[in-house]
Design a protein around this motif. Structure first.
Motif, PDB file in Angstrom:
ATOM      1  N   SER A 221       0.849  -1.185   0.000  1.00 36.74           N
ATOM      2  CA  SER A 221       0.000   0.000   0.000  1.00 36.74           C
ATOM      3  C   SER A 221       0.885   1.236   0.000  1.00 36.74           C
ATOM      4  CB  SER A 221      -0.917  -0.028   1.226  1.00 36.74           C
ATOM      5  OG  SER A 221      -1.426   1.258   1.475  1.00 36.74           O
ATOM      6  N   ILE A 222       0.733   2.087  -1.027  1.00 41.42           N
ATOM      7  CA  ILE A 222       1.505   3.335  -1.093  1.00 41.42           C
ATOM      8  C   ILE A 222       0.510   4.488  -1.021  1.00 41.42           C
ATOM      9  CG2 ILE A 222       3.323   4.590  -2.312  1.00 41.42           C
ATOM     10  CD1 ILE A 222       3.840   2.060  -3.990  1.00 41.42           C
ATOM     11  N   GLU A 223       0.401   5.087   0.118  1.00 43.63           N
ATOM     12  CA  GLU A 223      -0.611   6.119   0.388  1.00 43.63           C
ATOM     13  C   GLU A 223      -0.053   7.046   1.459  1.00 43.63           C
ATOM     14  OE1 GLU A 223      -3.067   8.555   0.861  1.00 43.63           O
ATOM     15  OE2 GLU A 223      -4.306   7.072  -0.202  1.00 43.63           O
ATOM     16  N   ASP A 224       0.003   8.364   1.170  1.00 43.27           N
ATOM     17  CA  ASP A 224       0.658   9.266   2.121  1.00 43.27           C
ATOM     18  C   ASP A 224      -0.274   9.889   3.156  1.00 43.27           C
ATOM     19  OD1 ASP A 224      -0.481  10.729  -0.005  1.00 43.27           O
ATOM     20  OD2 ASP A 224       0.724  12.476   0.540  1.00 43.27           O
TER      21      ASP A 224
ATOM     22  N   GLU B 145       3.159  -1.187   4.392  1.00 47.09           N
ATOM     23  CA  GLU B 145       2.533   0.139   4.371  1.00 47.09           C
ATOM     24  C   GLU B 145       3.595   1.199   4.124  1.00 47.09           C
ATOM     25  OE1 GLU B 145       0.440   0.642   7.998  1.00 47.09           O
ATOM     26  OE2 GLU B 145      -0.203   2.678   7.537  1.00 47.09           O
ATOM     27  N   ILE B 146       3.506   1.885   2.989  1.00 48.56           N
ATOM     28  CA  ILE B 146       4.511   2.885   2.618  1.00 48.56           C
ATOM     29  C   ILE B 146       3.806   4.219   2.380  1.00 48.56           C
ATOM     30  CG2 ILE B 146       6.273   3.491   0.892  1.00 48.56           C
ATOM     31  CD1 ILE B 146       6.976   0.998   2.505  1.00 48.56           C
ATOM     32  N   THR B 147       4.448   5.337   2.820  1.00 49.90           N
ATOM     33  CA  THR B 147       3.795   6.640   2.672  1.00 49.90           C
ATOM     34  C   THR B 147       4.562   7.567   1.717  1.00 49.90           C
ATOM     35  OG1 THR B 147       4.939   7.339   4.667  1.00 49.90           O
ATOM     36  CG2 THR B 147       2.660   6.623   4.922  1.00 49.90           C
ATOM     37  N   ASP B 148       5.620   7.057   1.117  1.00 48.47           N
ATOM     38  CA  ASP B 148       6.454   7.882   0.245  1.00 48.47           C
ATOM     39  C   ASP B 148       6.582   7.242  -1.137  1.00 48.47           C
ATOM     40  OD1 ASP B 148       8.940   9.972   0.156  1.00 48.47           O
ATOM     41  OD2 ASP B 148       9.483   8.075  -0.835  1.00 48.47           O
ATOM     42  N   GLY B 149       6.477   8.048  -2.180  1.00 46.10           N
ATOM     43  CA  GLY B 149       6.474   7.528  -3.541  1.00 46.10           C
ATOM     44  C   GLY B 149       7.772   6.849  -3.949  1.00 46.10           C
ATOM     45  N   GLU B 150       8.884   7.466  -3.550  1.00 45.61           N
ATOM     46  CA  GLU B 150      10.183   6.935  -3.956  1.00 45.61           C
ATOM     47  C   GLU B 150      10.436   5.568  -3.305  1.00 45.61           C
ATOM     48  OE1 GLU B 150      13.241   9.814  -3.391  1.00 45.61           O
ATOM     49  OE2 GLU B 150      14.771   8.498  -4.250  1.00 45.61           O
TER      50      GLU B 150
ATOM     51  N   ILE C 274      -1.781  -1.191  -3.976  1.00 48.25           N
ATOM     52  CA  ILE C 274      -2.741  -0.091  -3.872  1.00 48.25           C
ATOM     53  C   ILE C 274      -1.920   1.181  -3.928  1.00 48.25           C
ATOM     54  CG2 ILE C 274      -4.441   1.065  -2.415  1.00 48.25           C
ATOM     55  CD1 ILE C 274      -4.991  -1.582  -1.086  1.00 48.25           C
ATOM     56  N   LEU C 275      -2.254   2.064  -4.865  1.00 51.03           N
ATOM     57  CA  LEU C 275      -1.369   3.189  -5.131  1.00 51.03           C
ATOM     58  C   LEU C 275      -2.133   4.501  -5.165  1.00 51.03           C
ATOM     59  CD1 LEU C 275       1.486   4.054  -6.071  1.00 51.03           C
ATOM     60  CD2 LEU C 275       0.767   3.529  -8.400  1.00 51.03           C
ATOM     61  N   ASP C 276      -1.681   5.444  -4.325  1.00 49.58           N
ATOM     62  CA  ASP C 276      -2.284   6.773  -4.338  1.00 49.58           C
ATOM     63  C   ASP C 276      -1.730   7.564  -5.520  1.00 49.58           C
ATOM     64  OD1 ASP C 276      -3.815   8.892  -3.504  1.00 49.58           O
ATOM     65  OD2 ASP C 276      -2.287   9.653  -2.122  1.00 49.58           O
ATOM     66  N   TRP C 277      -2.502   8.571  -5.950  1.00 50.94           N
ATOM     67  CA  TRP C 277      -2.114   9.374  -7.116  1.00 50.94           C
ATOM     68  C   TRP C 277      -1.075  10.428  -6.721  1.00 50.94           C
ATOM     69  CZ3 TRP C 277      -4.155   9.244 -12.188  1.00 50.94           C
ATOM     70  CH2 TRP C 277      -3.844  10.336 -12.996  1.00 50.94           C
ATOM     71  N   LEU C 278      -1.428  11.263  -5.730  1.00 50.09           N
ATOM     72  CA  LEU C 278      -0.510  12.311  -5.293  1.00 50.09           C
ATOM     73  C   LEU C 278       0.306  11.824  -4.107  1.00 50.09           C
ATOM     74  CD1 LEU C 278      -2.938  15.342  -5.544  1.00 50.09           C
ATOM     75  CD2 LEU C 278      -1.019  14.820  -7.067  1.00 50.09           C
ATOM     76  N   LEU C 279       1.617  11.775  -4.300  1.00 50.40           N
ATOM     77  CA  LEU C 279       2.516  11.240  -3.269  1.00 50.40           C
ATOM     78  C   LEU C 279       3.762  12.095  -3.170  1.00 50.40           C
ATOM     79  CD1 LEU C 279       2.468   7.493  -4.366  1.00 50.40           C
ATOM     80  CD2 LEU C 279       1.693   8.288  -2.128  1.00 50.40           C
ATOM     81  N   PRO C 280       4.411  12.125  -2.013  1.00 49.36           N
ATOM     82  CA  PRO C 280       5.680  12.850  -1.930  1.00 49.36           C
ATOM     83  C   PRO C 280       6.766  12.156  -2.752  1.00 49.36           C
ATOM     84  CG  PRO C 280       5.040  11.946   0.224  1.00 49.36           C
ATOM     85  CD  PRO C 280       3.981  11.563  -0.739  1.00 49.36           C
ATOM     86  N   ASN C 281       7.645  12.963  -3.345  1.00 55.14           N
ATOM     87  CA  ASN C 281       8.824  12.527  -4.125  1.00 55.14           C
ATOM     88  C   ASN C 281       8.525  11.955  -5.510  1.00 55.14           C
ATOM     89  OD1 ASN C 281      10.791  13.412  -2.274  1.00 55.14           O
ATOM     90  ND2 ASN C 281      10.314  11.653  -0.988  1.00 55.14           N
TER      91      ASN C 281
END
Ligand code: CA
Length: 224
Positions: free
Chosen positions: A5-8, A29-34, A49-56
């Motif tokens: 899951s990549i969601e900030d 669980e990851i909160t950073d795009g890079e 699961i991938l969020d659209w707007l993410l840091p980096n």
């Protein structure tokens, strides 16, 4: 099923991941795009699961990069953008489905189930046949000869990992990461415990120990 899951948005991310774990998924669980991109590239996941707007690095770039590298893991896009162009961009870039925030958790679960079904179909009926064992990764059971053995989800994931690497040593670290996720606070010794459970169910002759390193499934074991 192992999921990334990549969601900030921390609160949303926590809620999603907690719910997924309750449903039996192993979740990183990851909160950073890079970092997320790196994990997606080098971890072994069944779904993302991938969020659209993410840091980096933003989600769209992540999808493009993954597909460019030939990684075909199903991706569910989460987006606040309800604009049709954004959805089209996401799908064109290689995402498999999208969900517009806010959403109901039941819908998220249903979509993930659909994506994993689609993936399983591609894997020929979920059946793995190795070393005289036939593992059904969806129904969580294994047959050897006339014996039919029911496994827990974790035991299935463990056996699947060993079967996919048959003849090669799988390190304890890799097994741990596959069964509980990289960021789990679970005890490392659980790997040995689950090997013990699995041996108890399928017999002791299949899985060999390489002391201090890991385990492997013997190539021709079980065939008489
Ligand atoms: Ca975001």
């Amino acid at each position: 099923m192992k999921l990334l899951s990549i969601e900030d948005e921390t609160q949303l991310s926590k809620t999603i991941c907690q719910m997924l774990r309750k449903e039996g998924y192993v979740v990183d669980e990851i909160t950073d795009g890079e970092i997320g991109l790196e994990m997606a590239l080098f971890g072994s996941y069944d779904l993302i699961i991938l969020d659209w707007l993410l840091p980096n690095i933003d989600g769209l770039t992540i999808v493009k990069e993954l597909r460019m590298q030939g990684i075909a893991i199903p991706i569910l896009f989460l987006t606040t953008n309800n604009r049709i162009e954004d959805k089209v961009d996401g799908l064109d870039a290689g995402a498999d489905d999208y969900l517009v925030k806010p959403f109901f958790t039941e819908e998220l679960l249903a979509r993930l189930r659909a994506l994993s079904r689609r993936k399983s179909k591609e894997l020929v009926d979920n059946n793995l046949m190795v070393a005289g064992l036939i593992l059904d990764t969806l129904k969580c059971n294994v047959s050897k000869g006339r014996d039919f053995i029911k496994l827990s989800r974790k035991e299935t994931l463990l056996l699947e990992t060993l079967m996919r690497n048959c003849g090669n040593v799988v390190t304890k670290e890799r097994i741990f990461e596959r069964l509980w996720g990289s960021y789990s606070r679970n005890e490392f010794a659980n790997v040995d415990l689950y090997i013990y459970y699995l041996r108890k169910k399928i017999g002791t002759s299949y899985i060999k120990t390489v002391r201090g390193v890991g385990y492997y499934l013997e190539n021709n074991s079980g065939i008489s």
